[in-house]
Scaffold this motif. Structure first.
Motif, PDB file in Angstrom:
ATOM      1  N   UNK A  20      -8.305   3.118  -0.049  1.00 23.07           N
ATOM      2  CA  UNK A  20      -9.654   3.232  -0.833  1.00 23.07           C
ATOM      3  C   UNK A  20      -9.422   3.989  -2.106  1.00 23.07           C
ATOM      4  N   UNK A  21      -8.278   3.472  -2.851  1.00 30.61           N
ATOM      5  CA  UNK A  21      -7.857   3.844  -4.235  1.00 30.61           C
ATOM      6  C   UNK A  21      -7.523   5.420  -3.955  1.00 30.61           C
ATOM      7  N   UNK A  22      -7.456   6.127  -2.966  1.00 27.46           N
ATOM      8  CA  UNK A  22      -7.178   7.532  -2.758  1.00 27.46           C
ATOM      9  C   UNK A  22      -5.749   7.526  -2.261  1.00 27.46           C
ATOM     10  N   UNK A  23      -4.934   8.645  -2.948  1.00 31.91           N
ATOM     11  CA  UNK A  23      -3.449   8.706  -2.263  1.00 31.91           C
ATOM     12  C   UNK A  23      -3.215   9.516  -0.995  1.00 31.91           C
ATOM     13  N   UNK A  24      -2.849   9.050  -0.172  1.00 27.64           N
ATOM     14  CA  UNK A  24      -2.608   9.941   1.049  1.00 27.64           C
ATOM     15  C   UNK A  24      -1.285  10.031   1.329  1.00 27.64           C
ATOM     16  N   UNK A  39       0.954  -1.392   0.033  1.00 29.27           N
ATOM     17  CA  UNK A  39       0.158  -0.104   0.117  1.00 29.27           C
ATOM     18  C   UNK A  39       0.726   1.253   0.014  1.00 29.27           C
ATOM     19  N   UNK A  40       2.046   1.162  -0.157  1.00 27.15           N
ATOM     20  CA  UNK A  40       3.105   2.330  -0.023  1.00 27.15           C
ATOM     21  C   UNK A  40       3.379   2.614  -1.496  1.00 27.15           C
ATOM     22  N   UNK A  41       3.315   3.781  -2.071  1.00 24.14           N
ATOM     23  CA  UNK A  41       3.948   3.984  -3.413  1.00 24.14           C
ATOM     24  C   UNK A  41       4.645   5.493  -3.203  1.00 24.14           C
ATOM     25  N   UNK A  42       5.613   5.696  -4.274  1.00 23.23           N
ATOM     26  CA  UNK A  42       6.428   6.650  -4.447  1.00 23.23           C
ATOM     27  C   UNK A  42       6.074   7.335  -5.853  1.00 23.23           C
TER      28      UNK A  42
END
Length: 148
Positions: A135-139, A114-117
């Motif tokens: 929920x398919x939202x970037x936090x 769940x971690x993206x860059x």
């Protein structure tokens, strides 16, 4: 615990700063997440580059299956930026504007699920930010970092 994971991710990604790689790619992300990541990237670009006065030259192919890339180009144009998409037949030096590349990736370890860059290379500046996906939202998982 979550902050510890984010800190570890940032520290482990710092080794990439020593030698900037040229392999810009994107990890496939759901369309809604790609839209959310692109919207946040555009907000950062607006703080550094004024719309209607800036032209970006995307220096890599943006396939239709790349939800982040297609959303980024669409939203940039929507905000008033001139955007030249990648054309392999035209020499890169022939286009006026800022050379722009992007990368969306995530750690290979399931420990960081769940971690993206997101990394944007605009001219000689590199902008990077980490996100968690909910929920398919970037936090945002930290502030934007800028390296020149």
């Amino acid at each position: 615990m979550n902050r510890l994971l984010v800190t570890f991710f940032f520290l482990s990604s710092l080794s990439g700063c020593a030698a900037v790689r040229n392999d810009h790619f994107t990890t496939p992300v759901p369309v809604a997440l790609g839209n959310s990541l692109a919207a946040d990237a555009i907000k950062q670009l607006q703080t550094l580059y004024p719309p209607a006065h800036t032209k970006f030259n995307i220096g890599q192919p943006v396939p239709e299956t790349d939800s982040f890339g297609t959303s980024l180009v669409f939203q940039m144009r929507e905000k008033g930026y001139a955007v030249q998409t990648y054309d392999p037949t035209q020499p890169a030096a022939a286009s006026a504007g800022l050379s722009t590349l992007y990368t969306v990736d995530k750690p290979a370890s399931s420990l960081f699920a769940g971690l993206y860059r997101v990394q944007l290379t605009v001219g000689k500046a590199i902008l990077t930010r980490a996100y968690t996906a909910g929920n398919n939202t970037a936090i945002p998982a930290g502030a934007w970092a800028k390296m020149e």
